[in-house]
Every structure is written in structure tokens, then in C-alpha cells.
Scaffold this motif. Structure first.
Motif, PDB file in Angstrom:
ATOM      1  N   LYS A 203      18.230 -19.950  32.689  1.00 28.61           N
ATOM      2  CA  LYS A 203      18.736 -20.909  31.812  1.00 28.61           C
ATOM      3  C   LYS A 203      18.214 -20.846  30.347  1.00 28.61           C
ATOM      4  CE  LYS A 203      21.134 -23.195  35.218  1.00 28.61           C
ATOM      5  NZ  LYS A 203      22.546 -23.247  35.072  1.00 28.61           N
ATOM      6  N   ARG A 204      17.205 -20.224  30.383  1.00 22.69           N
ATOM      7  CA  ARG A 204      16.785 -20.064  28.936  1.00 22.69           C
ATOM      8  C   ARG A 204      16.988 -18.609  28.674  1.00 22.69           C
ATOM      9  NH1 ARG A 204      10.349 -21.205  28.398  1.00 22.69           N
ATOM     10  NH2 ARG A 204      11.055 -20.269  26.311  1.00 22.69           N
ATOM     11  N   PRO A 205      17.995 -18.320  27.914  1.00 22.41           N
ATOM     12  CA  PRO A 205      18.348 -16.839  27.686  1.00 22.41           C
ATOM     13  C   PRO A 205      17.126 -16.017  26.866  1.00 22.41           C
ATOM     14  CG  PRO A 205      19.737 -18.432  26.555  1.00 22.41           C
ATOM     15  CD  PRO A 205      18.766 -19.138  27.149  1.00 22.41           C
ATOM     16  N   ALA A 206      17.170 -14.774  27.174  1.00 23.22           N
ATOM     17  CA  ALA A 206      16.372 -13.642  26.744  1.00 23.22           C
ATOM     18  C   ALA A 206      17.007 -12.967  25.380  1.00 23.22           C
ATOM     19  CB  ALA A 206      15.965 -12.791  27.712  1.00 23.22           C
ATOM     20  N   HIS A 207      16.382 -12.962  24.413  1.00 28.36           N
ATOM     21  CA  HIS A 207      16.936 -12.375  23.119  1.00 28.36           C
ATOM     22  C   HIS A 207      16.245 -11.231  22.695  1.00 28.36           C
ATOM     23  CE1 HIS A 207      19.716 -15.653  22.882  1.00 28.36           C
ATOM     24  NE2 HIS A 207      18.545 -16.561  22.940  1.00 28.36           N
ATOM     25  N   HIS A 208      15.612 -10.566  23.335  1.00 25.33           N
ATOM     26  CA  HIS A 208      14.680  -9.409  22.950  1.00 25.33           C
ATOM     27  C   HIS A 208      15.310  -8.118  23.352  1.00 25.33           C
ATOM     28  CE1 HIS A 208      12.003 -12.534  24.838  1.00 25.33           C
ATOM     29  NE2 HIS A 208      11.059 -12.161  23.843  1.00 25.33           N
ATOM     30  N   THR A 209      15.686  -7.724  22.069  1.00 29.43           N
ATOM     31  CA  THR A 209      16.687  -6.443  21.940  1.00 29.43           C
ATOM     32  C   THR A 209      16.085  -5.304  22.779  1.00 29.43           C
ATOM     33  OG1 THR A 209      17.442  -7.030  19.813  1.00 29.43           O
ATOM     34  CG2 THR A 209      17.872  -4.856  20.269  1.00 29.43           C
ATOM     35  N   ARG A 210      15.142  -4.898  22.860  1.00 31.01           N
ATOM     36  CA  ARG A 210      14.409  -3.808  23.420  1.00 31.01           C
ATOM     37  C   ARG A 210      14.558  -4.022  25.001  1.00 31.01           C
ATOM     38  NH1 ARG A 210      14.940   0.564  22.473  1.00 31.01           N
ATOM     39  NH2 ARG A 210      12.890   1.278  23.264  1.00 31.01           N
ATOM     40  N   ALA A 211      14.664  -5.436  25.381  1.00 30.91           N
ATOM     41  CA  ALA A 211      14.689  -5.662  26.897  1.00 30.91           C
ATOM     42  C   ALA A 211      15.955  -5.495  27.364  1.00 30.91           C
ATOM     43  CB  ALA A 211      14.225  -7.177  27.095  1.00 30.91           C
ATOM     44  N   ILE A 212      17.084  -4.978  26.788  1.00 31.16           N
ATOM     45  CA  ILE A 212      18.337  -4.696  27.215  1.00 31.16           C
ATOM     46  C   ILE A 212      18.589  -3.505  28.070  1.00 31.16           C
ATOM     47  CG2 ILE A 212      20.704  -3.829  26.290  1.00 31.16           C
ATOM     48  CD1 ILE A 212      20.211  -5.517  23.737  1.00 31.16           C
ATOM     49  N   HIS A 213      17.383  -2.481  27.690  1.00 37.37           N
ATOM     50  CA  HIS A 213      17.272  -1.560  28.741  1.00 37.37           C
ATOM     51  C   HIS A 213      16.993  -2.006  30.047  1.00 37.37           C
ATOM     52  CE1 HIS A 213      17.718   1.595  25.398  1.00 37.37           C
ATOM     53  NE2 HIS A 213      16.726   0.881  24.996  1.00 37.37           N
TER      54      HIS A 213
END
Length: 508
Positions: free
Chosen positions: A344-354
Motif C-alpha cells: 500500500k506504500r509504493p516503492a520509489h527506489h529506481t535501482r530496486a526496479i531490478h
């Protein structure tokens, strides 16, 4: 990679950028204090594939558009076929839909594996500051061992074999046609696809464990993911099913704001009510944004219409995954990044896209196994419905591995395409990619900092997280095509140079 500083303009250029599909360059402009004033990501190629589609019979487009890209041809194939279904007003038979989704899920695993191991993975496995001569797939194989390399090669090989079973050839299959599929699935083919799906589940789980051991067990890497200059709080977009679970082949488009609140959920045919595209003079790529919020420039936040459509965005937009092993990984992902297992709380960490990409591999592999074991999958009669309605207009949408992909066709009464619009995955992320590169540059380059090759690679890591594909993303022609001609001697020294810039562009 090379970096040059121009005395008059105080410019640092990374040209060409590496490990992406297509070609690109980054120009970083410094102010008088040595701080980053601005940053531009440019792609020196123009495809304009939409114009190729005009004047052709619409049923040809599922055969033509997969040629846009050799990395994700199945994405264009399926989006195009779905648009054709709607052009002809065809309700797909259940077996046809299942066959398409099965083929797509197996492709999904294969495509994500390519990026994780060959394009994005070297930065983690070898280290962002490692020798560029070894910071590649060969270096990864040397470090993780031939056994792991064998697993990766088998995933790729079997993935292409699956494409050939469906489409007659391992690359650029053309078997999805208006109304369904070109042929049914035999019992013998189903047995082989079951074997391939089983292996892909095993391989995806192995990849997640490798990510945990290499990245999550390394405090430096975790700090880079959580606290490095790689974070943007944007809206998130992704396809979801009727229960708001992530889906790659079908569903409605759901958009949530930076806090996780649903902004809108709509059928793909309504995309023009919600998404607009902005054109800038310095790039061939358009900048999609959310109409309800509006274009505020290359900035993030709840007041900016910029959104992302990445593996992480799809996890943000969904309330859950559709399979059990993926769901467990989904919960761990959000617990580590946000402290909330529910997502419910979005993640916005670009490197965690991997990391999100690996979770999607598990989801797609598990879903493929569910589909291939459904008795209806080998129905020899319900694999296609013939078109009967006069053609008119249709929209097809799938989740390409690198973002939401939309094909929109308008035809005359004979089915000849009069207009085509394609919003591809990388185009959705164009604004965010530009922002991420600038953010990384501003976070890493300062007065007195030695601009090393490793530092510039950390800037490149900002766009690699998006797995961009620029061969199919360049649709805008804002002015004259820029051209630079350099004449070199046998040793490579520049003897003469001339250029033509795009009209109205200071940074062509």
C-alpha cells in the motif's frame, strides 16, 4: 564510454552510453561552480514506425510491428493482435486467449532474464566501479561460474524454443492473428512447454536467490539502492486483473499516486482520455503524462503528471501478485523498501526496479505453468474466431517488460490503416529516465570530485534500471534530423567536422 569536457560550454558527454537496446548519449552541463546545472539524454536514431503502418491492411500489422524490436517482438505482436481483435469486433475464444497469454508469459521470463544478466546485472555482480572490460556478460560468467552461465543460456534457449513452438521461429514470431492464433497446440507440444515452464519457475527462483546473495547481502549495494541518488516519487502505471493483481497480457490500466492512492483505472481503449504526449525540440521521444494532473515539466511529486511504467510501477499499481511464490517475494520486497508488506506504500527506489523485475519473472513463470496445465489449452477448435464485422478502430494493450505498450489503429471500411499510434514502454518512462539521469549526475558530480569512468557508469546505471529500448521509442520529429559528419585519419584523429542541428534545439 568516454567523457569530454568542452571548455566553452563546460559539458561532460557520455557518448555512447552502454548496455541498452538502441543508441544514446548523455550531455551534462556544469555551472561556474562545477555543479550540474542540467542534463540531457538523447537518442540519435529515428524509427517513426507509426508511419510505416499507414496504408497497409490492418491484418498485416501483427506481422510487421514485431519487427520494430528483436528484443521484445512478442510484446508488439500481442498488442497489435489485440488491437486487430477490437478493429474487427472479435470476442476471443477462451483457448485462444490462454494460448496467447502462455506464449507471452514464457517470453516475459526470457526477456527479463536477458536484462538482468546481460544489461543490468554486471553493475551489481562486477561492481559499478569495476573495469569496463569485464563489466559485462562475460565478466559476470567469469565471476558467478559456468554452472550459472549454463542456467542463463538454457533459459534463453528454451524461451526461444517456446517461441518457435508457437510461432514457427524463435525470433519475431507472427502467430497471433486477428481473432486468435494461427494454429492450435498439440499434446506433444504441450508436454514440452510444461517442461520449459517448470524450468523457468526453477530458474526465476534461482535468480531471486542470486539477487539476495549478491545485492541484498551487500551493505554497500543496499545503501546505494536505498540512499543513493536514485529515487523519484512519481505516479505508477500497470495492468491489473479484476482483483487488482498484476497481469502482463490483459486487464485494465491502473494508476496510483506517489502515496499509493488510486488515481484512475480504465480499459485500454480509453487511454486518450487519460494520457497525453508532449513533444520537446531536443529529442525524438515524446513525453507522455497524465491529463488529470497535467504537465509540470521534468519534476516528480503528486502535482506532476509524470508517471512510471516499470516492473516496480506494476508492483506499485497492483494490490498483489497472481501466483503464490511471486506473492511471497512481493511482500518481502515492500517490507524491505517501505516497511509495509501489503504494497500500500509504493516503492520509489529506481535501482530496486531490478529486484521487481526478478519478482515478475517468478510471477510469469508460475502463471505459464498454470496455463500449460489447463486441459483447455489443447482444444483443437477454439483457437481462433473469424472476423465478421466491418473494420473500424481498435486499441490493444499489454505490459511490455519495460512498460505499458499501447497500439491504436484506425482503418477505413476495407481495413486499410489510416492512422496508427504507438505508445511503447520506454516512451512512457521517457520523462522519468531524463529525471533519473539528471538526479544521479547532480548527486555524484560536484566541484573537486574526480569524474572517473566509474562515476559516469553510476550515472548510466540510472537509465539501465528502466531497461530502455530506443529502437521502437523514437516517434517524434520536432525539426530537421540533426546530423554530424566527422572526417578522421587512419589513426582516428578528427580532421574536419560539420553538423546540422534540429530546428529550435540548443542541445541536438
Amino acid at each position: 564510454m568516454s567523457a569530454t569536457t568542452s571548455p566553452g560550454t563546460r559539458r561532460i558527454s557520455i557518448d555512447p552510453v552502454t548496455r541498452l537496446e538502441g543508441h544514446g548519449k548523455i550531455d551534462i552541463f556544469l555551472d561556474a561552480d562545477g555543479e550540474v546545472a542540467d542534463c540531457f539524454f538523447q537518442v540519435p536514431e529515428l524509427r517513426g514506425f507509426e508511419r510505416f503502418c499507414e496504408g497497409r491492411p490492418v491484418e498485416e500489422l501483427p506481422r510487421i510491428t514485431p519487427r520494430i524490436c528483436g528484443v521484445c517482438p512478442e510484446a508488439h505482436l500481442m498488442a497489435s493482435a489485440k488491437a486487430c481483435d477490437e478493429v474487427y469486433g472479435i470476442e476471443l475464444p477462451p483457448t485462444a486467449r490462454m494460448l496467447r497469454e502462455l506464449q507471452y508469459c514464457l517470453f516475459y521470463v526470457t526477456d527479463h532474464a536477458t536484462h538482468f544478466y546481460a544489461l543490468g546485472g554486471p553493475d551489481f555482480v562486477m561492481g559499478p566501479d569495476s573495469d569496463p572490460a569485464t563489466r559485462n556478460l562475460i565478466g559476470v560468467i567469469g565471476k558467478v561460474g559456468l554452472e550459472v552461465a549454463g542456467k542463463v543460456i538454457r533459459c534463453r534457449q528454451w524461451g526461444h524454443e517456446a517461441a518457435a513452438i508457437f510461432g514457427g521461429r524463435p525470433v519475431n514470431p507472427i502467430n497471433a492473428i486477428p481473432g486468435g492464433m494461427s494454429k492450435p497446440l498439440s499434446a506433444e507440444e504441450r508436454v514440452r512447454l510444461d517442461e520449459i515452464a517448470c524450468y523457468m519457475v526453477e530458474f526465476a527462483e534461482f535468480t531471486l536467490e542470486l539477487f539476495r546473495n549478491v545485492v541484498l547481502a551487500n551493505d554497500h549495494y543496499v545503501d546505494l539502492v536505498l540512499n543513493g541518488p536514485y529515487r523519484h516519487a512519481t505516479y505508477s502505471m500497470g495492468l491489473v486483473d479484476g482483483k487488482n493483481r498484476s497481469n502482463y497480457y490483459d486487464g485494465e490500466v491502473r494508476v496510483v499516486d506517489p502515496e499509493g492512492r488510486e488515481l484512475v483505472k480504465y480499459p485500454p481503449r480509453d487511454y486518450l482520455k487519460h494520457v497525453a504526449e508532449r513533444v520537446e525540440t531536443w529529442t525524438y521521444l515524446k513525453f507522455p503524462y497524465l491529463k488529470a494532473v497535467g504537465w509540470k515539466g521534468l519534476v516528480d511529486g503528486v502535482d506532476s503528471g509524470v508517471y512510471r511504467a516499470t516492473p516496480q510501477s506494476r508492483l506499485n499499481a497492483a494490490d498483489a501478485m497472481s501466483t503464490p511464490k511471486a506473492q511471497a517475494a512481493y511482500e518481502q520486497y515492500f517490507e524491505v523498501l517501505t516497511g509495509d508488506r501489503s504494497g500500500k506504500r509504493p516503492a520509489h527506489h529506481t535501482r530496486a526496479i531490478h529486484w521487481a523485475r526478478v519478482i515478475e519473472m517468478i510471477n510469469a513463470a508460475e502463471r505459464a505453468l498454470e496455463l500449460v496445465r489447463d486441459p483447455e489449452i489443447t482444444n483443437q477448435e477454439k483457437y481462433r474466431a473469424l472476423p465478421t464485422r466491418t473494420p473500424s478502430e481498435g486499441v490493444g494493450c499489454v505490459e511490455a517488460p519495460r512498460g505499458t505498450l499501447t497500439h491504436h489503429y484506425i482503418t477505413d471500411e476495407k481495413g486499410i490503416v489510416r492512422k496508427a499510434n504507438l505508445i511503447v514502454g520506454t516512451t512512457n518512462n521517457n520523462a522519468a529516465i531524463s529525471m533519473s539521469i539528471k538526479q544521479a549526475a547532480q548527486g555524484l558530480i560536484h566541484k573537486g570530485v574526480d569524474v572517473t569512468e566509474g562515476l559516469l557508469n553510476k550515472i548510466e546505471m540510472a537509465f539501465r534500471a528502466y531497461d530502455p529500448c530506443y529502437g521502437c521509442a523514437t516517434h517524434s520529429l520536432p525539426g530537421q534530423m540533426p546530423m554530424t559528419v566527422r572526417i578522421r585519419d587512419v589513426d582516428g584523429a578528427v580532421l574536419a567536422e560539420g553538423s546540422r542541428a534540429a530546428r529550435g534545439s540548443d542541445h541536438a
